[in-house]
Every structure is written in structure tokens, then in C-alpha cells.
Design a protein around this motif. Sequence first.
Motif, PDB file in Angstrom:
ATOM      1  N   PHE A 170      -9.865  -0.713  -5.985  1.00 63.43           N
ATOM      2  CA  PHE A 170      -9.627   0.677  -5.258  1.00 63.43           C
ATOM      3  C   PHE A 170     -10.590   0.784  -4.020  1.00 63.43           C
ATOM      4  CE2 PHE A 170      -8.806   1.640  -9.621  1.00 63.43           C
ATOM      5  CZ  PHE A 170      -7.437   1.591  -9.505  1.00 63.43           C
ATOM      6  N   THR A 171     -10.643  -0.445  -3.267  1.00 65.90           N
ATOM      7  CA  THR A 171     -11.576  -0.471  -2.066  1.00 65.90           C
ATOM      8  C   THR A 171     -10.632   0.210  -0.968  1.00 65.90           C
ATOM      9  OG1 THR A 171     -11.320  -2.811  -1.446  1.00 65.90           O
ATOM     10  CG2 THR A 171     -12.682  -2.179  -3.173  1.00 65.90           C
ATOM     11  N   ARG A 194      -1.062   7.265  -3.596  1.00 62.87           N
ATOM     12  CA  ARG A 194      -1.789   6.344  -4.406  1.00 62.87           C
ATOM     13  C   ARG A 194      -2.520   6.954  -5.735  1.00 62.87           C
ATOM     14  NH1 ARG A 194      -5.585   3.206  -0.189  1.00 62.87           N
ATOM     15  NH2 ARG A 194      -5.262   1.596  -1.458  1.00 62.87           N
ATOM     16  N   THR A 195      -1.681   7.736  -6.450  1.00 60.07           N
ATOM     17  CA  THR A 195      -2.092   8.338  -7.575  1.00 60.07           C
ATOM     18  C   THR A 195      -1.651   7.340  -8.650  1.00 60.07           C
ATOM     19  OG1 THR A 195      -0.084   9.289  -7.806  1.00 60.07           O
ATOM     20  CG2 THR A 195      -1.629  10.711  -7.052  1.00 60.07           C
ATOM     21  N   PRO A 196      -2.396   7.084  -9.723  1.00 59.83           N
ATOM     22  CA  PRO A 196      -2.124   6.215 -10.770  1.00 59.83           C
ATOM     23  C   PRO A 196      -0.729   6.269 -11.416  1.00 59.83           C
ATOM     24  CG  PRO A 196      -4.081   7.027 -11.336  1.00 59.83           C
ATOM     25  CD  PRO A 196      -3.519   7.705 -10.125  1.00 59.83           C
ATOM     26  N   ASP A 246      -2.172  -1.492  -3.113  1.00 60.47           N
ATOM     27  CA  ASP A 246      -1.981  -0.908  -4.434  1.00 60.47           C
ATOM     28  C   ASP A 246      -1.326  -1.804  -5.284  1.00 60.47           C
ATOM     29  OD1 ASP A 246      -3.018   1.642  -3.862  1.00 60.47           O
ATOM     30  OD2 ASP A 246      -1.409   1.655  -2.388  1.00 60.47           O
ATOM     31  N   LYS A 283       0.901  -1.311  -0.028  1.00 63.90           N
ATOM     32  CA  LYS A 283       0.129   0.014   0.050  1.00 63.90           C
ATOM     33  C   LYS A 283       0.952   1.092   0.034  1.00 63.90           C
ATOM     34  CE  LYS A 283      -3.939  -0.083   1.989  1.00 63.90           C
ATOM     35  NZ  LYS A 283      -5.061  -0.240   2.868  1.00 63.90           N
ATOM     36  N   LYS A 339      -1.499  -4.504 -10.544  1.00 66.18           N
ATOM     37  CA  LYS A 339      -1.772  -3.469  -9.843  1.00 66.18           C
ATOM     38  C   LYS A 339      -3.405  -3.660  -9.603  1.00 66.18           C
ATOM     39  CE  LYS A 339      -0.655  -0.824 -13.532  1.00 66.18           C
ATOM     40  NZ  LYS A 339      -0.491   0.366 -14.315  1.00 66.18           N
ATOM     41  N   ASP A 340      -3.567  -3.008  -8.516  1.00 66.32           N
ATOM     42  CA  ASP A 340      -5.374  -2.975  -8.044  1.00 66.32           C
ATOM     43  C   ASP A 340      -6.183  -2.238  -8.950  1.00 66.32           C
ATOM     44  OD1 ASP A 340      -7.287  -3.873  -5.884  1.00 66.32           O
ATOM     45  OD2 ASP A 340      -7.361  -1.747  -5.509  1.00 66.32           O
ATOM     46  N   SER A 399      -8.178  -2.549   0.016  1.00 67.25           N
ATOM     47  CA  SER A 399      -7.163  -2.962  -1.097  1.00 67.25           C
ATOM     48  C   SER A 399      -5.725  -2.343  -0.809  1.00 67.25           C
ATOM     49  CB  SER A 399      -7.522  -2.183  -2.465  1.00 67.25           C
ATOM     50  OG  SER A 399      -8.898  -2.691  -2.911  1.00 67.25           O
TER      51      SER A 399
END
Length: 95
Positions: free
Chosen positions: A46-47, A13-15, A52, A9, A42-43, A50
Amino acid sequence: MITHIVFFKLKDRTPESIESTAQVLRDMEGKIDELLHLEVGKDILFTERSYDIALVTKFASLDALQAYQVHPVHKKVIEHMTSVREASVSVDYES
């Protein structure tokens, strides 16, 4: 065969951050003899629960996994991951 799985994680958490960190992990491929299989996912959900990124690696033996842990290429990846991760969990099992 030993399977080593790590979930990460990230702090950011940006793409873009997730992709650049996934690429750091992918870049180990072909550079560590003991590393027989490498998969980076890659997840997509996005819960709240989750993580990443998932790293799935395979090794011929526990000795090979231990050699990977101290390999210079892996040590550089550990440095990067330590700076960007919020949390990580792992599991290792015979497969």
C-alpha cells in the motif's frame, strides 16, 4: 509461451472493492480455453507507487493471447475493469 501481466490501480481502494474486483478476474479461470495460467495478486504494501491488483496470465502463442482479448468472457471483464480502474499498465513477453 506468452506471459501477459497487467497491474490495476482502482478508483475505490478499499479492501472490499479490491477483493470484489480481484474475484471478477479470478472468475475467468476455466472459462477461456486459451488461458493456460491465471494468477491474481493483491498488493500488500500500500505504498504511493503501488498498484492494487496484479493479473498474470499465460498463453501458448500470440494467436492464443489475441483470441483471449476478444473472448466474450474477457470482454465482460474489460467492461468491469474500465468502470473501476483509475489506471492500468501491462507487459507481454515470451517466456
